[in-house]
Every structure is written in C-alpha cells, then in structure tokens.
Write a protein that holds these residues in place. Sequence first.
Motif, mmCIF file in Angstrom:
data_model
loop_
_atom_site.group_PDB
_atom_site.id
_atom_site.type_symbol
_atom_site.label_atom_id
_atom_site.label_comp_id
_atom_site.label_asym_id
_atom_site.label_seq_id
_atom_site.Cartn_x
_atom_site.Cartn_y
_atom_site.Cartn_z
ATOM 1 N N GLY A 242 -35.039 -58.423 -33.683
ATOM 2 C CA GLY A 242 -36.094 -57.851 -34.508
ATOM 3 C C GLY A 242 -37.220 -58.836 -34.744
ATOM 4 O O GLY A 242 -37.028 -60.045 -34.689
ATOM 5 N N ASP A 243 -38.392 -58.301 -35.009
ATOM 6 C CA ASP A 243 -39.586 -59.110 -35.242
ATOM 7 C C ASP A 243 -40.400 -58.470 -36.357
ATOM 8 O O ASP A 243 -41.170 -57.545 -36.119
ATOM 9 C CB ASP A 243 -40.408 -59.210 -33.949
ATOM 10 N N ARG A 244 -40.202 -58.955 -37.556
ATOM 11 C CA ARG A 244 -40.900 -58.407 -38.716
ATOM 12 C C ARG A 244 -42.416 -58.618 -38.629
ATOM 13 O O ARG A 244 -43.190 -57.865 -39.190
ATOM 14 C CB ARG A 244 -40.346 -59.057 -39.987
ATOM 15 N N THR A 245 -42.828 -59.658 -37.896
ATOM 16 C CA THR A 245 -44.261 -59.954 -37.799
ATOM 17 C C THR A 245 -44.983 -58.999 -36.857
ATOM 18 O O THR A 245 -46.193 -58.827 -36.956
ATOM 19 C CB THR A 245 -44.486 -61.388 -37.278
ATOM 20 N N GLY A 246 -44.268 -58.408 -35.906
ATOM 21 C CA GLY A 246 -44.884 -57.519 -34.932
ATOM 22 C C GLY A 246 -45.763 -58.233 -33.920
ATOM 23 O O GLY A 246 -46.551 -57.601 -33.221
ATOM 24 N N ARG A 247 -45.611 -59.535 -33.801
ATOM 25 C CA ARG A 247 -46.499 -60.319 -32.947
ATOM 26 C C ARG A 247 -45.898 -60.665 -31.586
ATOM 27 O O ARG A 247 -46.597 -61.183 -30.722
ATOM 28 C CB ARG A 247 -46.888 -61.615 -33.668
ATOM 29 N N LEU A 248 -44.608 -60.404 -31.395
ATOM 30 C CA LEU A 248 -43.939 -60.851 -30.182
ATOM 31 C C LEU A 248 -43.720 -59.713 -29.192
ATOM 32 O O LEU A 248 -43.493 -58.565 -29.604
ATOM 33 C CB LEU A 248 -42.586 -61.468 -30.537
ATOM 34 N N PRO A 249 -43.758 -60.028 -27.890
ATOM 35 C CA PRO A 249 -43.369 -59.036 -26.893
ATOM 36 C C PRO A 249 -41.868 -58.836 -26.919
ATOM 37 O O PRO A 249 -41.136 -59.599 -27.549
ATOM 38 C CB PRO A 249 -43.835 -59.664 -25.572
ATOM 39 N N GLU A 250 -41.413 -57.833 -26.220
ATOM 40 C CA GLU A 250 -39.988 -57.494 -26.249
ATOM 41 C C GLU A 250 -39.110 -58.542 -25.585
ATOM 42 O O GLU A 250 -37.978 -58.772 -26.014
ATOM 43 C CB GLU A 250 -39.776 -56.143 -25.559
ATOM 44 N N LEU A 251 -39.629 -59.197 -24.556
ATOM 45 C CA LEU A 251 -38.851 -60.141 -23.782
ATOM 46 C C LEU A 251 -39.672 -61.376 -23.486
ATOM 47 O O LEU A 251 -40.845 -61.287 -23.125
ATOM 48 C CB LEU A 251 -38.411 -59.483 -22.467
ATOM 49 N N LEU A 252 -39.039 -62.550 -23.648
ATOM 50 C CA LEU A 252 -39.703 -63.828 -23.404
ATOM 51 C C LEU A 252 -38.746 -64.799 -22.741
ATOM 52 O O LEU A 252 -37.534 -64.729 -22.973
ATOM 53 C CB LEU A 252 -40.157 -64.452 -24.738
ATOM 54 N N PRO A 253 -39.240 -65.736 -21.949
ATOM 55 C CA PRO A 253 -38.377 -66.820 -21.475
ATOM 56 C C PRO A 253 -37.880 -67.642 -22.658
ATOM 57 O O PRO A 253 -38.564 -67.749 -23.680
ATOM 58 C CB PRO A 253 -39.308 -67.646 -20.576
ATOM 59 N N LEU A 254 -36.696 -68.198 -22.532
ATOM 60 C CA LEU A 254 -36.152 -69.066 -23.582
ATOM 61 C C LEU A 254 -36.833 -70.424 -23.473
ATOM 62 O O LEU A 254 -36.268 -71.411 -23.013
ATOM 63 C CB LEU A 254 -34.637 -69.210 -23.432
ATOM 64 N N ASP A 255 -38.075 -70.452 -23.926
ATOM 65 C CA ASP A 255 -38.918 -71.636 -23.826
ATOM 66 C C ASP A 255 -39.807 -71.665 -25.063
ATOM 67 O O ASP A 255 -40.561 -70.713 -25.312
ATOM 68 C CB ASP A 255 -39.767 -71.581 -22.554
#
Length: 260
Positions: free
Chosen positions: A210-223
């Motif tokens: 979950g992302d309460r901020t709404g700023r992140l895409p659904e999937l990201l590299p672990l970086d």
Amino acid sequence: MSVALPTEASKPVTELGKQTILLYGSPKLGKSSFASKAPGSLFFECEPGLNHLEVFKVPTYSWEAFLEACKLVAKGDHNFKTIVIDTVDNAFKMCSDYVCAKHGIEYEGDMGHGKGWALVKNEWHRVLTRLASLPYGLILISHAVDKTIETRTGEYTKTQPSLPDRARNVVLGLVDIILYGDSIAKKDAAGNVTIERVVRTKPHPTYEAGDRTGRLPELLPLDYEQFVKAFNSPARSSETGTSSAAKSSTPASTPSGKAK
C-alpha cells in the motif's frame, strides 16, 4: 495541558524522509541494503545480519536496550535522519518478553480476560507511535510469510509480514507505505531467464502492500535511488501505474497468477 481547535488545515507531508515505511520480503532479498541507502540511517539491530553492510547500528537485543535507543534518538543530539528497525519481528518478540517478565508470566495468555495481550499491544503501540512521531524517517523491516485466508466462497494464499496479527495490525495502521519485496522472472529476446528483485506498492488480494501518499508506481526495482526518483516524480502510467523501468520486466506467473 491546554488544547485549542485548529484555525487552518494541516499541510500534507510530502518529504520522503518523513515517511514511515514497512518493507518486508523473503530473507537475503536485499531489504537491509535498501534501507541502508536512506539518508542518515541508524539501524536498531534486533537480530544479527548486518555484518555485510557498513552502517551505523545500535545493538538492541532486549526491549530495555530498544527503549534506551529510542530515548537517545528522541533527544535529537545526533545527525541521524532515518531510523531502521531490523527486524520489527524480533522487536515485537522482545516487547512481549519484556511485558511478560514484568508481570511474572511466561505467555500473554497466562493472564485472564485477555489482559496480557492488551498489555503487550499497548506497550508496542506506545513505543512505535512515539518513534513514528519523531521528525525522522522510519523504516520497519520484516520477513514475509504466506497465510491461508478463508472466505465464504473459498480460500486463498496471501503473503504478509511475518508479525503476529496483534503486532501487524498496529504496524499496518501506523505506516504510510507498505513495500512488498518480491522477485520476478525476466525473459530476454534469446529466451534466457533472469531473476529481478522488485518492490510492490499497491494493494493486491495475494499480498500486502500500500501507498498512502499515492506517489509511487505499482512496481519498482528494489533499488533505493530509483525508489526516491519515483517518489519525487509526478510522471505515472495512466493505465498500469508502473514505472518505465518496471514495465520492461515480463513476470513469469505461477498457476495462481501471482508473480514470484
């Protein structure tokens, strides 16, 4: 203590360094390495496993030591900006052991009418809430466990942080961002398969995120650097919500449809 009603609305907290983040996943995935890249990170080392990293750490192998570390951080006489609890699973166990020893019992259930459970939960909630209220970032690291969820129409498997329910519910209600560290199979043009480590940020029936901020895409590299870039970037894919880096990966699905 006097209380006054507000005269204007509060401003949303948009700084990544002030967010409370839960990062969980399988062992040896790179969770601690990810957190170590956070600015001014200080690890509360609740279990061995940081020997491969060059980090600032405080050995917190008892709840008393954990509380003392919290007091030192709260004083503010330091340059640290992010507190990392590694792992929050062990921190909760120490909290439970401390409360039980304090009241002369071996297990929370030894006190009648759920009193033991309530005492542990209250102590856990009190300390974590205090840490989250400090003007620093907070990263909680946990392991992952698969749990069978039963519904009226059947059952399914959901990947969750490995905290006990009573501890996990407190954490999930407290954090701003829940990152599920996962690995997916990526196939190149020649048919060769490699494994890519990623974080998932959006709610899904088969895993907790979950992302309460709404700023992140659904999937990201672990970086961590790409995580920061994505958090600070307004650009999003309107269709999938995934970053361009993540969209280049083609996950191999299990029969349940869940990428592993």
